[in-house]
Motif scaffolding. Structure first.
Motif, PDB file in Angstrom:
ATOM      1  N   ASP A 420       0.704  -1.015  -0.023  1.00 50.70           N
ATOM      2  CA  ASP A 420       0.292  -0.048  -0.129  1.00 50.70           C
ATOM      3  C   ASP A 420       0.808   0.859  -0.728  1.00 50.70           C
ATOM      4  OD1 ASP A 420      -2.818  -1.267   0.213  1.00 50.70           O
ATOM      5  OD2 ASP A 420      -2.032  -1.255   2.327  1.00 50.70           O
ATOM      6  N   VAL A 421       1.757   1.293   0.347  1.00 53.39           N
ATOM      7  CA  VAL A 421       2.733   2.216   0.619  1.00 53.39           C
ATOM      8  C   VAL A 421       3.598   2.708  -0.549  1.00 53.39           C
ATOM      9  CG1 VAL A 421       4.536   3.093   2.229  1.00 53.39           C
ATOM     10  CG2 VAL A 421       3.391   2.203   3.274  1.00 53.39           C
ATOM     11  N   LEU A 422       4.366   1.867  -1.111  1.00 51.59           N
ATOM     12  CA  LEU A 422       4.918   2.120  -2.174  1.00 51.59           C
ATOM     13  C   LEU A 422       4.046   2.382  -3.492  1.00 51.59           C
ATOM     14  CD1 LEU A 422       7.097  -1.793  -2.520  1.00 51.59           C
ATOM     15  CD2 LEU A 422       7.159   0.489  -2.355  1.00 51.59           C
ATOM     16  N   LYS A 423       2.255   1.902  -3.386  1.00 48.33           N
ATOM     17  CA  LYS A 423       1.156   2.585  -4.708  1.00 48.33           C
ATOM     18  C   LYS A 423       1.513   3.482  -3.581  1.00 48.33           C
ATOM     19  CE  LYS A 423      -3.610   1.597  -6.028  1.00 48.33           C
ATOM     20  NZ  LYS A 423      -3.286   2.948  -5.631  1.00 48.33           N
ATOM     21  N   LEU A 424       0.995   4.254  -2.804  1.00 49.17           N
ATOM     22  CA  LEU A 424       0.930   5.725  -2.382  1.00 49.17           C
ATOM     23  C   LEU A 424       2.312   6.905  -2.527  1.00 49.17           C
ATOM     24  CD1 LEU A 424      -1.016   7.653  -0.742  1.00 49.17           C
ATOM     25  CD2 LEU A 424       0.689   7.286   1.327  1.00 49.17           C
ATOM     26  N   CYS A 425       3.131   5.729  -2.676  1.00 49.92           N
ATOM     27  CA  CYS A 425       4.276   6.276  -3.019  1.00 49.92           C
ATOM     28  C   CYS A 425       4.638   7.080  -4.634  1.00 49.92           C
ATOM     29  CB  CYS A 425       5.783   6.248  -2.746  1.00 49.92           C
ATOM     30  SG  CYS A 425       5.754   6.635  -1.077  1.00 49.92           S
ATOM     31  N   GLN A 426       3.704   5.668  -5.600  1.00 52.46           N
ATOM     32  CA  GLN A 426       3.711   5.537  -6.818  1.00 52.46           C
ATOM     33  C   GLN A 426       3.189   6.642  -7.450  1.00 52.46           C
ATOM     34  OE1 GLN A 426       6.824   3.397  -6.949  1.00 52.46           O
ATOM     35  NE2 GLN A 426       6.409   4.501  -8.686  1.00 52.46           N
ATOM     36  N   GLY A 439      14.434  -6.241  10.376  1.00 53.87           N
ATOM     37  CA  GLY A 439      13.772  -6.685  11.302  1.00 53.87           C
ATOM     38  C   GLY A 439      12.926  -7.195  10.492  1.00 53.87           C
ATOM     39  N   SER A 440      11.677  -7.028  10.878  1.00 49.27           N
ATOM     40  CA  SER A 440      10.517  -8.069  10.061  1.00 49.27           C
ATOM     41  C   SER A 440       9.403  -6.619   9.752  1.00 49.27           C
ATOM     42  CB  SER A 440       9.227  -8.345  11.345  1.00 49.27           C
ATOM     43  OG  SER A 440       8.930  -7.270  11.832  1.00 49.27           O
ATOM     44  N   ARG A 441      10.227  -5.046   9.581  1.00 47.79           N
ATOM     45  CA  ARG A 441      10.182  -3.580   9.413  1.00 47.79           C
ATOM     46  C   ARG A 441      10.807  -3.031   7.671  1.00 47.79           C
ATOM     47  NH1 ARG A 441       9.583  -0.222  14.138  1.00 47.79           N
ATOM     48  NH2 ARG A 441       8.922   1.604  13.142  1.00 47.79           N
ATOM     49  N   ALA A 442       9.972  -2.998   6.449  1.00 51.67           N
ATOM     50  CA  ALA A 442      10.285  -2.185   5.225  1.00 51.67           C
ATOM     51  C   ALA A 442      11.423  -0.646   5.717  1.00 51.67           C
ATOM     52  CB  ALA A 442       9.481  -2.769   4.396  1.00 51.67           C
ATOM     53  N   MET A 443      12.658  -0.936   5.271  1.00 52.19           N
ATOM     54  CA  MET A 443      12.579   0.900   5.361  1.00 52.19           C
ATOM     55  C   MET A 443      12.810   1.584   4.213  1.00 52.19           C
ATOM     56  SD  MET A 443      15.722   2.773   7.305  1.00 52.19           S
ATOM     57  CE  MET A 443      17.228   3.736   6.073  1.00 52.19           C
ATOM     58  N   VAL A 444      11.984   2.021   3.185  1.00 45.22           N
ATOM     59  CA  VAL A 444      11.340   2.496   2.178  1.00 45.22           C
ATOM     60  C   VAL A 444      12.458   3.779   1.751  1.00 45.22           C
ATOM     61  CG1 VAL A 444      10.176   2.035   0.331  1.00 45.22           C
ATOM     62  CG2 VAL A 444       9.188   1.399   2.032  1.00 45.22           C
ATOM     63  N   VAL A 445      13.190   4.079   0.670  1.00 42.01           N
ATOM     64  CA  VAL A 445      13.688   5.667   0.768  1.00 42.01           C
ATOM     65  C   VAL A 445      12.805   5.812  -0.791  1.00 42.01           C
ATOM     66  CG1 VAL A 445      15.737   6.883   0.334  1.00 42.01           C
ATOM     67  CG2 VAL A 445      15.122   5.067   2.477  1.00 42.01           C
ATOM     68  N   TYR A 446      11.716   7.213  -0.942  1.00 43.69           N
ATOM     69  CA  TYR A 446      11.875   7.600  -1.823  1.00 43.69           C
ATOM     70  C   TYR A 446      12.133   8.675  -2.488  1.00 43.69           C
ATOM     71  CZ  TYR A 446       7.740   4.613  -4.261  1.00 43.69           C
ATOM     72  OH  TYR A 446       7.576   3.448  -4.696  1.00 43.69           O
ATOM     73  N   ASP A 447      12.368   9.170  -3.534  1.00 44.15           N
ATOM     74  CA  ASP A 447      12.265  10.369  -4.576  1.00 44.15           C
ATOM     75  C   ASP A 447      10.555  11.467  -4.276  1.00 44.15           C
ATOM     76  OD1 ASP A 447      12.600  12.946  -5.079  1.00 44.15           O
ATOM     77  OD2 ASP A 447      13.807  12.363  -7.365  1.00 44.15           O
ATOM     78  N   LEU A 448      10.867  12.629  -3.634  1.00 42.62           N
ATOM     79  CA  LEU A 448       9.386  12.971  -3.830  1.00 42.62           C
ATOM     80  C   LEU A 448       9.013  13.577  -4.559  1.00 42.62           C
ATOM     81  CD1 LEU A 448       7.394  10.540  -1.245  1.00 42.62           C
ATOM     82  CD2 LEU A 448       6.363  10.521  -3.087  1.00 42.62           C
ATOM     83  N   PRO A 449       7.903  14.330  -4.609  1.00 36.39           N
ATOM     84  CA  PRO A 449       7.836  15.891  -5.298  1.00 36.39           C
ATOM     85  C   PRO A 449       7.346  16.598  -3.950  1.00 36.39           C
ATOM     86  CG  PRO A 449       6.366  14.987  -6.277  1.00 36.39           C
ATOM     87  CD  PRO A 449       6.851  13.816  -6.031  1.00 36.39           C
ATOM     88  N   LEU A 450       7.598  17.280  -3.212  1.00 37.28           N
ATOM     89  CA  LEU A 450       7.335  18.350  -2.038  1.00 37.28           C
ATOM     90  C   LEU A 450       5.895  18.360  -2.185  1.00 37.28           C
ATOM     91  CD1 LEU A 450       7.804  19.232   1.108  1.00 37.28           C
ATOM     92  CD2 LEU A 450       8.315  20.944  -0.070  1.00 37.28           C
TER      93      LEU A 450
END
Length: 599
Positions: A420-426, A439-450
């Motif tokens: 869901d997070v990847l879709k929101l960022c896309q 651990g069981s948590r993903a750390m996602v780094v995205y380049d987003l328009p402010l």
């Protein structure tokens, strides 16, 4: 006067809701700094709005006397800092005034995005850091796993972490001992000329401006003539005090100590945060480096509902600006809303808090325009302009291209919500840069328009992850994109307060949503009103608000149809004339509701 070896200055840093303010309460309570009958929860959160929202907005300080196990009494100066990304400026400022930090991590939640951001600020300020695991009494607590996580993700030794529960008071004496034994004493020369850093200032209606300082070198006494090095202004000290949260007057402050003074200063703007204070007669040679000014990232217009309140709004904004150096404003006018201010904020929460404070503390009714970011316009003649307000957009034939600010967003999220997070960022035109697991948590780094983040990204992120995601960002720079200005026309007249900058691919959907919304919000008039969204001269969406009609044929019973026709034609001509000269009244509530994009 306290021996410098017996002073410890520290701040508490943590992610939102990991228990900073509660830990501060316990330290104050256990050392008897405040009498039991005066204790209340979140002792250091003074503003009503902090208590209501349960968050810390301003960094607050308190002085605690602690008789340690080694028989000496230590003076502990604690600064409780905010956890939200919007108030990171308050955190960085507090860090400069102290030598060590307690890093509070929730033993059930683990390291979150803001924990990282705040710890890196402490590391940048060369702090000694003591990890504290809070909420170890919860059934879900996993202290061993969280210790590993602190070592993996942050890279500091967590084997000696202090285990506490700030709510029940478990382990609080260990925290006090750790502060005394593991944090360094401040350094400073008592005989050098006075050099003190101005950490914060606020306005008190009885005392005038109250200034919080940290003395680096020298001694400051009541009655001294002091000078601000940046502004060059000189004052005579009226009173010198330490905060236990209430002011307790003292005769002098030596090196390493933190206290407040008043000097009948009338304007808070004379006390620049980060300024260096010294004696007028015997000044120190060089000023302290100060703080780098905060960069506002979100802008919006604030207008009084009643135009007569403009002067009150100006005074209120000036007072708040003094207390909050990260909030900027300049005057602007709008055809629809009259006179007001264009204000800059560090984020949406900051914007909400400032607006709430203006409405509450100064009793104002305000309209807030849509939040926007600063775009860079590269003109064809080579000039580069900043565009703060979409209504000021110059003719497109003169603009070569438009750049928008981009951010690097770090999101920590449990595995099951990752999709869901990847879709929101896309959907928000994001570019994925990195994906790792702690651990069981993903750390996602995205380049987003402010610009996409400013509206409601944070709310959407919280709702798709049921509140489990944490989010932190920093501005990375500007990049060119296909951006256009969308104007809203009501009865063929543009409404400048509703114009926004959008990406061309999104413009049609955004325009359609906006006009549909306005159709429900604008009350009906005696004539029909077209509501349009347009890019340049091209209309991309339209709705028509039908007129209220009087039944002019009611008095005709039967008879000839031409008579009815004649009456209707006459009515039609009247409506046409009315529409030509009629003014559409758009109520205030319609502006506010139209600018809230929920879909």
């Amino acid at each position: 006067m306290t021996d410098i070896e017996r002073i410890r200055n520290f701040s508490i840093v943590a992610h939102i809701d990991h228990g900073k303010s509660t830990l501060a309460d316990r330290l104050i309570q256990l050392t008897g700094t405040v009498a039991e009958r005066d204790m209340k929860a979140q002792m250091l959160d003074a503003m009503d709005i902090e208590r209501e929202r349960g968050i810390t907005i301003k960094a607050n300080s308190v002085r605690i006397d602690y008789p340690a196990k080694d028989g000496h009494t230590y003076v502990l100066n604690l600064i409780d800092t905010p956890g939200h990304v919007d108030f990171a400026y308050e955190v960085s400022r507090s860090m400069q005034a102290v030598e060590g930090s307690l890093l509070v991590v929730d033993a059930s939640q683990g390291v979150e995005a803001q924990t990282l951001a705040n710890v890196y600020q402490a590391i940048d300020a060369d702090h000694e850091i003591v990890p504290v695991l809070n909420k170890v009494d919860l059934p879900a607590a996993e202290p061993e796993r969280v210790k590993e996580q602190i070592e993996d993700v942050i890279g500091i030794d967590a084997s000696e972490s202090v285990m506490i529960s700030a709510k029940t008071g478990l382990g609080i004496p260990d925290v006090l001992e750790a502060i005394v034994t593991r944090l360094p004493a401040p350094k400073g020369d008592r005989d050098a000329p006075l050099k003190a850093m101005l950490v914060d200032s606020w306005y008190d209606s009885y005392l005038g401006v109250v200034v919080l300082i940290r003395v680096m070198d020298g001694v400051i006494k009541k009655g001294d003539q002091i000078k601000m090095m940046k502004t060059g202004a000189a004052y005579k000290l009226d009173r010198l005090a330490v905060l236990k949260p209430q002011m307790v007057e003292i005769a002098e402050l030596g090196p390493g100590e933190i206290g407040v003074f008043t000097a009948s200063i009338k304007q808070v703007r004379d006390t620049r945060v980060g300024d260096t204070i010294t004696h007028e007669k015997k000044p120190c040679a060089t000023a302290l480096p100060g703080f780098k000014p905060a960069q506002p990232v979100v802008f919006c217009g604030l207008f009084p509902v009643d135009a007569n309140d403009f002067d009150d709004l100006r005074d209120a904004i000036e007072k708040l600006q003094l207390n909050d150096a990260s909030f900027s404003s300049e005057m602007e006018t709008s055809a629809a809303l009259g006179f007001g201010f264009r204000c800059g904020f560090l984020g949406l929460l900051h914007l909400e808090v400032i607006r709430d404070r203006l409405e509450r503390e100064y009793d104002l009714d305000l309209i807030t325009t849509a939040p926007s970011v600063v775009f860079k316009l590269h003109m064809r003649d080579g000039e580069v302009r900043d565009l703060h307000n979409p209504a000021d957009m110059p003719d497109l034939t003169l603009v070569d291209h438009i750049e928008e600010p981009r951010i690097k967003a770090t999101i920590l999220v449990p595995d099951e919500y990752l999709g869901d997070v990847l879709k929101l960022c896309q959907d928000r035109r994001g570019i994925q840069m990195d994906l790792t697991y702690a651990g069981s948590r993903a750390m996602v780094v995205y380049d987003l328009p402010l610009a996409e983040v400013v509206f409601d990204f944070y709310d959407r992120l919280k709702s798709v992850t049921k509140g489990y995601a944490s989010f932190d960002y920093q501005i990375t720079g500007y990049r060119e994109d296909f951006l256009v200005k969308m104007s809203i026309l009501v009865n063929d007249e543009p409404v400048d307060a509703l114009s926004i900058m959008v990406h061309r691919d999104r413009a049609d959907a955004r325009g359609r949503a906006m006009v549909e919304k306005l159709k429900d919000l604008i009350p009906r008039h005696m004539f029909k009103i077209p509501i349009q969204a347009a890019i340049g001269g091209r209309v991309i969406a339209r709705e028509t608000l039908s007129a209220m009609r009087k039944d002019v044929t009611a008095k005709c019973y039967g008879g000839d149809a031409t008579r009815k026709k004649k009456l209707l034609e006459k009515q039609k001509a009247g409506k046409k004339k009315m529409r030509q000269f009629g003014k559409v009244e758009i109520p205030q509530s319609a502006f506010i509701a139209a600018l809230k994009m929920d879909e």
